[in-house]
Write an enzyme that holds these catalytic residues in place. Sequence first.
Site, mmCIF file in Angstrom:
data_model
loop_
_atom_site.group_PDB
_atom_site.id
_atom_site.type_symbol
_atom_site.label_atom_id
_atom_site.label_comp_id
_atom_site.label_asym_id
_atom_site.label_seq_id
_atom_site.Cartn_x
_atom_site.Cartn_y
_atom_site.Cartn_z
ATOM 1 N N GLU A 1 -3.591 17.746 -10.822
ATOM 2 C CA GLU A 1 -4.005 18.146 -12.043
ATOM 3 C C GLU A 1 -5.726 18.318 -12.101
ATOM 4 O OE1 GLU A 1 -1.877 16.469 -15.446
ATOM 5 O OE2 GLU A 1 -3.568 16.736 -16.692
ATOM 6 N N ASN B 1 0.767 20.053 -20.343
ATOM 7 C CA ASN B 1 0.511 19.430 -21.585
ATOM 8 C C ASN B 1 0.773 20.227 -22.561
ATOM 9 O OD1 ASN B 1 0.165 16.857 -19.986
ATOM 10 N ND2 ASN B 1 -1.692 17.516 -19.379
ATOM 11 N N LYS C 1 3.639 11.687 -10.780
ATOM 12 C CA LYS C 1 2.925 11.237 -11.592
ATOM 13 C C LYS C 1 3.658 9.696 -11.842
ATOM 14 C CE LYS C 1 0.055 14.278 -14.402
ATOM 15 N NZ LYS C 1 -0.141 14.990 -15.816
ATOM 16 N N HIS D 1 0.231 13.836 -28.946
ATOM 17 C CA HIS D 1 0.115 12.303 -28.930
ATOM 18 C C HIS D 1 -0.592 11.603 -30.000
ATOM 19 C CE1 HIS D 1 -0.287 12.779 -24.184
ATOM 20 N NE2 HIS D 1 0.728 12.364 -24.474
ATOM 21 N N HIS E 1 8.968 10.792 -27.770
ATOM 22 C CA HIS E 1 7.872 11.607 -27.314
ATOM 23 C C HIS E 1 8.157 12.952 -27.366
ATOM 24 C CE1 HIS E 1 4.641 12.888 -24.311
ATOM 25 N NE2 HIS E 1 5.594 13.519 -23.846
ATOM 26 N N ARG F 1 -2.119 22.247 -13.644
ATOM 27 C CA ARG F 1 -1.249 21.429 -13.974
ATOM 28 C C ARG F 1 -1.337 20.834 -15.678
ATOM 29 N NH1 ARG F 1 1.558 16.306 -10.363
ATOM 30 N NH2 ARG F 1 3.080 15.719 -12.373
ATOM 31 N N GLU G 1 11.024 19.614 -23.772
ATOM 32 C CA GLU G 1 10.160 19.774 -22.566
ATOM 33 C C GLU G 1 10.671 20.934 -21.812
ATOM 34 O OE1 GLU G 1 7.464 17.806 -22.030
ATOM 35 O OE2 GLU G 1 7.794 15.937 -22.622
ATOM 36 N N ARG H 1 0.645 -1.283 -0.026
ATOM 37 C CA ARG H 1 -0.071 -0.036 0.244
ATOM 38 C C ARG H 1 0.811 1.438 -0.044
ATOM 39 N NH1 ARG H 1 -3.440 -2.984 3.473
ATOM 40 N NH2 ARG H 1 -5.176 -3.818 2.181
ATOM 41 N N LYS I 1 8.335 23.601 -12.871
ATOM 42 C CA LYS I 1 7.310 22.449 -12.728
ATOM 43 C C LYS I 1 7.166 22.346 -11.252
ATOM 44 C CE LYS I 1 5.958 17.982 -13.705
ATOM 45 N NZ LYS I 1 6.272 16.480 -14.429
ATOM 46 N N HIS J 1 1.210 18.494 -26.135
ATOM 47 C CA HIS J 1 0.873 17.114 -26.017
ATOM 48 C C HIS J 1 -0.322 16.645 -26.718
ATOM 49 C CE1 HIS J 1 4.216 17.465 -23.127
ATOM 50 N NE2 HIS J 1 4.162 16.166 -22.658
HETATM 51 P P1 NAD Z 1 13.349 6.491 -21.427
HETATM 52 O O1 NAD Z 1 13.233 6.226 -20.009
HETATM 53 O O2 NAD Z 1 12.814 5.132 -22.542
HETATM 54 O O3 NAD Z 1 14.826 6.673 -21.905
HETATM 55 C C1 NAD Z 1 15.175 6.839 -23.228
HETATM 56 C C2 NAD Z 1 16.406 5.941 -23.425
HETATM 57 O O4 NAD Z 1 17.579 6.494 -22.886
HETATM 58 C C3 NAD Z 1 16.344 4.528 -23.085
HETATM 59 O O5 NAD Z 1 16.896 3.758 -24.027
HETATM 60 C C4 NAD Z 1 17.279 4.457 -21.925
HETATM 61 O O6 NAD Z 1 17.650 3.365 -21.454
HETATM 62 C C5 NAD Z 1 18.315 5.330 -22.430
HETATM 63 N N1 NAD Z 1 19.108 5.972 -21.512
HETATM 64 C C6 NAD Z 1 18.564 6.407 -20.334
HETATM 65 N N2 NAD Z 1 19.746 7.290 -19.643
HETATM 66 C C7 NAD Z 1 20.452 7.420 -20.576
HETATM 67 C C8 NAD Z 1 21.894 7.891 -20.227
HETATM 68 N N3 NAD Z 1 22.378 8.378 -19.142
HETATM 69 N N4 NAD Z 1 22.767 7.721 -21.415
HETATM 70 C C9 NAD Z 1 22.216 6.888 -22.482
HETATM 71 N N5 NAD Z 1 21.120 6.268 -22.555
HETATM 72 C C10 NAD Z 1 20.276 6.585 -21.414
HETATM 73 O O7 NAD Z 1 12.613 7.747 -22.164
HETATM 74 P P2 NAD Z 1 12.543 9.241 -21.499
HETATM 75 O O8 NAD Z 1 12.541 10.196 -22.456
HETATM 76 O O9 NAD Z 1 13.607 9.428 -20.496
HETATM 77 O O10 NAD Z 1 11.259 9.069 -20.742
HETATM 78 C C11 NAD Z 1 10.006 8.844 -21.409
HETATM 79 C C12 NAD Z 1 8.945 8.372 -20.291
HETATM 80 O O11 NAD Z 1 8.710 9.333 -19.349
HETATM 81 C C13 NAD Z 1 7.637 7.941 -21.067
HETATM 82 O O12 NAD Z 1 7.086 6.725 -20.669
HETATM 83 C C14 NAD Z 1 6.872 9.329 -20.701
HETATM 84 O O13 NAD Z 1 5.247 8.737 -20.592
HETATM 85 C C15 NAD Z 1 7.120 9.446 -18.966
HETATM 86 N N6 NAD Z 1 7.030 10.812 -18.539
HETATM 87 C C16 NAD Z 1 6.586 10.906 -17.298
HETATM 88 C C17 NAD Z 1 6.297 12.298 -16.921
HETATM 89 C C18 NAD Z 1 5.709 12.348 -15.444
HETATM 90 O O14 NAD Z 1 5.533 13.441 -14.961
HETATM 91 N N7 NAD Z 1 5.480 11.183 -14.611
HETATM 92 C C19 NAD Z 1 6.380 13.189 -17.428
HETATM 93 C C20 NAD Z 1 7.081 13.404 -18.915
HETATM 94 C C21 NAD Z 1 7.210 11.789 -19.507
HETATM 95 N N1 GLY Z 2 4.516 16.019 -17.563
HETATM 96 C C1 GLY Z 2 3.225 16.515 -17.212
HETATM 97 C C2 GLY Z 2 2.914 16.419 -15.626
HETATM 98 O O1 GLY Z 2 3.821 16.071 -15.035
HETATM 99 O O2 GLY Z 2 1.739 16.883 -15.337
#
Ligand code: NAD
Ligand code: GLY
Length: 346
Positions: free
Chosen positions: A224, A232, A134, A239, A252, A228, A176, A112, A214, A235
């Site tokens: 949100e 987006n 998130k 998307h 992305h 918040r 971003e 939990r 942020k 986005h």
């Molecule tokens: P990712 O985590 O897939 O990383 C991209 C690639 O880079 C992967 O292959 C990873 O292994 C590699 N990598 C990571 N660190 C590295 C480094 N230092 N050197 C070389 N390669 C490295 O993608 P991302 O762009 O980091 O994140 C995208 C994800 O984040 C999506 O799933 C999206 O939905 C999520 N996201 C979440 C929020 C939130 O608020 N929670 C906000 C934006 C995006």
């Molecule tokens: N990436 C959008 C949020 O965290 O709200």
Amino acid sequence: MKVDIALKKVVDESYSITIDTIPELTFNKKVAIVTNPKVAGLHLAYLLSKISATDLYIITVPDGEEYKNQQSVDLILESLFNHRFNRKSLLIAFGGGVIGDMTGYVASIYQRGIDFIQIPTTLLSQVDASVGGKTGMNNRFGKNLVGAFHQPQSVYIDPYFLSTLPKREFGAGVAEIVKMAVTFNKEFFEFLEQHDLHNKEVLKEAIKQAVQTKADVVAQDEKEHGLRAALNYGHTFGHVIEKQTAYKKYLHGEAVAIGMAMANKLALKMGLMTQEEVARVEKVLHKYDLETTYSIEDVEEFYETFFLDKKSSDDSITFIIPQGIGGVKITNECDKELVLDVLKEF
Ligand code: NAD
Ligand code: GLY
């Protein structure tokens, strides 16, 4: 008969985000670092040189957005049960946004809810995904449709990790950063216009500014309910682009960059941005090789895809539209014809 349950709460979930070389971290508890083989191969030895814990485990899940799913979540949970993690144990998310979202989600459901720390290693996760709580995973119905708000205990952003980041991943993170600046901070946007993010000191300052932006937004609207949603920006359109290209052609952040260009054109038509402001945003995006064009075959089909976004309802689409540079409007009332006009111009 009626029984009331008094649950009025005042909780303090404040936490710090450190943007610097990772300090020495000591934990008198069981800790699991959740990562993937790529990040582990590049940087785990360095991280391990900084961390000590009563018991320390490494859990690796396959690399990639396609593995941000229930199977990986189960894999992590299984390992925690096998190692008898308890409610005082700690998870450390060590990787990009995929690892961060999934580790946070597991932390939110294991017994939990247990604590977790974010150590993001991509630019996108350093400026956005690791901050704000998130968490989640994907399923066959779509991206991030299962999840929880679960804030980390702390976030350690060490720009050193970015030295191994591929160029396109860097650009995706820049998108971003631009998002935060255009919607909330004119001075920050001017800073981006005047400086080159390939410079380490500039990058560190930009990460700080983006994270501060942020953090301010999340502090005002954690779950949100309103503001918040402005994060987006880009986005709603992005998307659709990701979906139409089967999540393969664009990262992305790259799709978000095109989405921001589309939102800006909508802002222009609504009199909320000038042509000059639209051009200034595109110029910054182009500096990092981010595209701002996309060929749309069927604008009606593109429009209908908006309704699949979880921010939209059955009969209205939420658009995030800049108001000049440094301001933002969230609206469900964009005239369809106006949006179609924008799409036709792409
Ligand atoms: P990712 O985590 O897939 O990383 C991209 C690639 O880079 C992967 O292959 C990873 O292994 C590699 N990598 C990571 N660190 C590295 C480094 N230092 N050197 C070389 N390669 C490295 O993608 P991302 O762009 O980091 O994140 C995208 C994800 O984040 C999506 O799933 C999206 O939905 C999520 N996201 C979440 C929020 C939130 O608020 N929670 C906000 C934006 C995006
Ligand atoms: N990436 C959008 C949020 O965290 O709200």
